[in-house]
Every structure is written in C-alpha cells, then in structure tokens.
Design a protein around this motif. Structure first.
Motif, mmCIF file in Angstrom:
data_model
loop_
_atom_site.group_PDB
_atom_site.id
_atom_site.type_symbol
_atom_site.label_atom_id
_atom_site.label_comp_id
_atom_site.label_asym_id
_atom_site.label_seq_id
_atom_site.Cartn_x
_atom_site.Cartn_y
_atom_site.Cartn_z
ATOM 1 N N GLU A 120 60.527 30.103 82.064
ATOM 2 C CA GLU A 120 61.127 28.958 81.384
ATOM 3 C C GLU A 120 60.062 27.913 81.092
ATOM 4 O O GLU A 120 59.166 27.693 81.903
ATOM 5 C CB GLU A 120 62.225 28.339 82.244
ATOM 6 C CG GLU A 120 63.419 29.241 82.426
ATOM 7 C CD GLU A 120 64.518 28.585 83.249
ATOM 8 O OE1 GLU A 120 64.499 27.345 83.428
ATOM 9 O OE2 GLU A 120 65.391 29.325 83.714
ATOM 10 N N SER A 121 60.193 27.287 79.939
ATOM 11 C CA SER A 121 59.266 26.243 79.529
ATOM 12 C C SER A 121 60.058 25.063 78.992
ATOM 13 O O SER A 121 61.125 25.249 78.401
ATOM 14 C CB SER A 121 58.338 26.775 78.433
ATOM 15 O OG SER A 121 57.514 25.744 77.927
ATOM 16 N N GLU A 122 59.529 23.878 79.185
ATOM 17 C CA GLU A 122 60.136 22.678 78.598
ATOM 18 C C GLU A 122 59.539 22.367 77.233
ATOM 19 O O GLU A 122 59.922 21.403 76.590
ATOM 20 C CB GLU A 122 59.960 21.493 79.549
ATOM 21 C CG GLU A 122 60.727 21.666 80.846
ATOM 22 C CD GLU A 122 60.504 20.518 81.824
ATOM 23 O OE1 GLU A 122 59.757 19.572 81.497
ATOM 24 O OE2 GLU A 122 61.080 20.585 82.917
ATOM 25 N N SER A 123 58.610 23.193 76.784
ATOM 26 C CA SER A 123 57.960 22.983 75.483
ATOM 27 C C SER A 123 58.858 23.500 74.355
ATOM 28 O O SER A 123 59.724 24.346 74.561
ATOM 29 C CB SER A 123 56.622 23.714 75.437
ATOM 30 O OG SER A 123 55.750 23.201 76.415
ATOM 31 N N ALA A 124 58.602 22.987 73.160
ATOM 32 C CA ALA A 124 59.361 23.400 71.981
ATOM 33 C C ALA A 124 59.081 24.859 71.648
ATOM 34 O O ALA A 124 57.998 25.385 71.939
ATOM 35 C CB ALA A 124 58.988 22.516 70.787
ATOM 36 N N GLY A 153 72.786 25.228 72.704
ATOM 37 C CA GLY A 153 73.336 24.381 73.763
ATOM 38 C C GLY A 153 72.422 24.184 74.965
ATOM 39 O O GLY A 153 72.850 23.593 75.953
ATOM 40 N N THR A 154 71.209 24.693 74.915
ATOM 41 C CA THR A 154 70.277 24.500 76.035
ATOM 42 C C THR A 154 69.021 23.801 75.526
ATOM 43 O O THR A 154 67.912 24.322 75.645
ATOM 44 C CB THR A 154 69.906 25.826 76.735
ATOM 45 O OG1 THR A 154 69.300 26.691 75.776
ATOM 46 C CG2 THR A 154 71.106 26.497 77.353
ATOM 47 N N GLU A 155 69.206 22.626 74.946
ATOM 48 C CA GLU A 155 68.088 21.862 74.398
ATOM 49 C C GLU A 155 67.045 21.628 75.489
ATOM 50 O O GLU A 155 67.379 21.367 76.632
ATOM 51 C CB GLU A 155 68.582 20.530 73.847
ATOM 52 C CG GLU A 155 69.597 20.654 72.722
ATOM 53 C CD GLU A 155 69.075 21.410 71.513
ATOM 54 O OE1 GLU A 155 67.921 21.196 71.124
ATOM 55 O OE2 GLU A 155 69.843 22.229 70.970
ATOM 56 N N GLY A 156 65.792 21.737 75.096
ATOM 57 C CA GLY A 156 64.710 21.429 76.024
ATOM 58 C C GLY A 156 64.239 22.593 76.865
ATOM 59 O O GLY A 156 63.350 22.424 77.699
ATOM 60 N N ALA A 161 50.819 31.849 80.229
ATOM 61 C CA ALA A 161 50.038 30.980 79.348
ATOM 62 C C ALA A 161 50.918 30.422 78.235
ATOM 63 O O ALA A 161 50.843 29.234 77.895
ATOM 64 C CB ALA A 161 48.849 31.745 78.767
ATOM 65 N N ALA A 162 51.774 31.252 77.658
ATOM 66 C CA ALA A 162 52.674 30.807 76.594
ATOM 67 C C ALA A 162 53.663 29.775 77.124
ATOM 68 O O ALA A 162 53.891 28.733 76.492
ATOM 69 C CB ALA A 162 53.417 31.992 75.995
ATOM 70 N N ALA A 163 54.236 30.034 78.279
ATOM 71 C CA ALA A 163 55.242 29.132 78.842
ATOM 72 C C ALA A 163 54.647 27.796 79.258
ATOM 73 O O ALA A 163 55.350 26.785 79.272
ATOM 74 C CB ALA A 163 55.929 29.802 80.033
ATOM 75 N N SER A 164 53.361 27.782 79.564
ATOM 76 C CA SER A 164 52.749 26.525 80.009
ATOM 77 C C SER A 164 52.141 25.742 78.854
ATOM 78 O O SER A 164 51.557 24.683 79.058
ATOM 79 C CB SER A 164 51.653 26.817 81.055
ATOM 80 O OG SER A 164 50.575 27.512 80.455
ATOM 81 N N TRP A 165 52.282 26.242 77.647
ATOM 82 C CA TRP A 165 51.686 25.603 76.464
ATOM 83 C C TRP A 165 52.263 24.227 76.241
ATOM 84 O O TRP A 165 53.372 23.905 76.394
ATOM 85 C CB TRP A 165 51.955 26.494 75.256
ATOM 86 C CG TRP A 165 51.224 26.067 74.042
ATOM 87 C CD1 TRP A 165 51.786 25.474 72.970
ATOM 88 C CD2 TRP A 165 49.834 26.207 73.733
ATOM 89 N NE1 TRP A 165 50.840 25.237 72.012
ATOM 90 C CE2 TRP A 165 49.629 25.674 72.462
ATOM 91 C CE3 TRP A 165 48.742 26.718 74.411
ATOM 92 C CZ2 TRP A 165 48.383 25.634 71.844
ATOM 93 C CZ3 TRP A 165 47.507 26.698 73.808
ATOM 94 C CH2 TRP A 165 47.347 26.163 72.533
#
Length: 158
Positions: free
Chosen positions: A32-36, A118-121, A154-158
C-alpha cells in the motif's frame, strides 16, 4: 526504560516511512502507498529500468475491465485506475528457465498498480509471490522473489 522507548519510536518511524506490505490470500504480495496512482506508476517504471530490465508492455487493465463490464451488463467499476506492467530481465529469465524449463510461465514478470473506488489516498502495488518451496530450493528463484519485492517496494515508496 528510556532505551526501549527510543527503540519503539525508531520502529514506528521506520514503519511510517516504509510502504506497507500484506500477503493476500492466493499467493499475492500487496503493498500500500499513500502516493498518487500516476506517481506510483512512474516509480514502478523507474524501478524496473534502473535495474536494467526491459518494459515489454503496459496493460490498461482498468479500462479493459470497465469496457467489458459494460458489454456484460455490469457497470459497477472494480478499479478507479489499474495498470499492469510486463517486464523482463534477460539474465534472470535465462537462469530461471535453464534451471527448470517450465518456469517459462514466469516470463514476463508482471507487477500491477491500482486504486479502488471510494478509497482515496491509497494506491496498491501487487505481484505474484514465488512459492516458498521454490525460493528455498533455488538461488535463482530466490533472486527473482527478491527482485519482485524490491521493485514493488520501490514503486510503493515513490
């Protein structure tokens, strides 16, 4: 006591800064990532290319599933955005298939990125897990499993 608090604090900071990973049922690793979504996709492409691997194809899975859903009479969206990247490592693919020809089924490697309505962010990164028995029995498959994990992280931490 103060030492334990510092350790606990350091662990909380490390967890906050690292992408969350959970192993989903069915042999998938989900991060899971909080990035767009777009940022995670850019991070995934960069992580693949930085490791000297070749991107074969970007599949627009969300668009395809939305289109086919409408054709089947189901307009309810599954994803807000969803894309899968097929990529190849000539070195790992050669080592993997030379060791066991049936492993051709692992080529190309695929990592997907998606968001849910429905799961913004929250943006998800997912790949198939290499079975633990293969990782334990083969240094090559251990390298493949590590590569998939590192690229997804690496992708998730971008």
């Amino acid at each position: 006591m103060l030492g334990l608090r510092r350790i606990a604090g350091a662990l909380l900071i490390a967890l906050a800064l690292s992408p969350l990973q959970s192993i989903a049922d069915g042999g998938y690793a989900v991060y899971e990532s909080e990035s767009a979504f777009e940022d995670v996709m850019d991070g995934l492409k960069l992580a693949i290319q930085e490791r000297g691997m070749y991107i074969n194809n970007v599949m627009h899975m969300g668009e395809m599933l939305e289109r086919t859903g409408k054709d089947l009479g189901n307009d309810e969206p599954i994803y807000q955005h969803a894309e899968s990247i097929e990529f190849c490592s000539a070195v790992l693919s050669r080592e993997m298939t030379a060791e066991a020809p049936e492993r051709i089924v692992n080529c190309p490697f695929i990592i997907s990125v998606y968001t849910l309505p429905g799961t913004e962010g929250t943006t998800y990164v997912v790949h198939r897990e290499i079975p633990e028995d293969q990782v334990a029995a083969s240094a090559t498959m251990a390298k493949v499993a590590t590569m998939l994990k590192e690229v997804a992280e690496a992708a998730a931490s971008w």
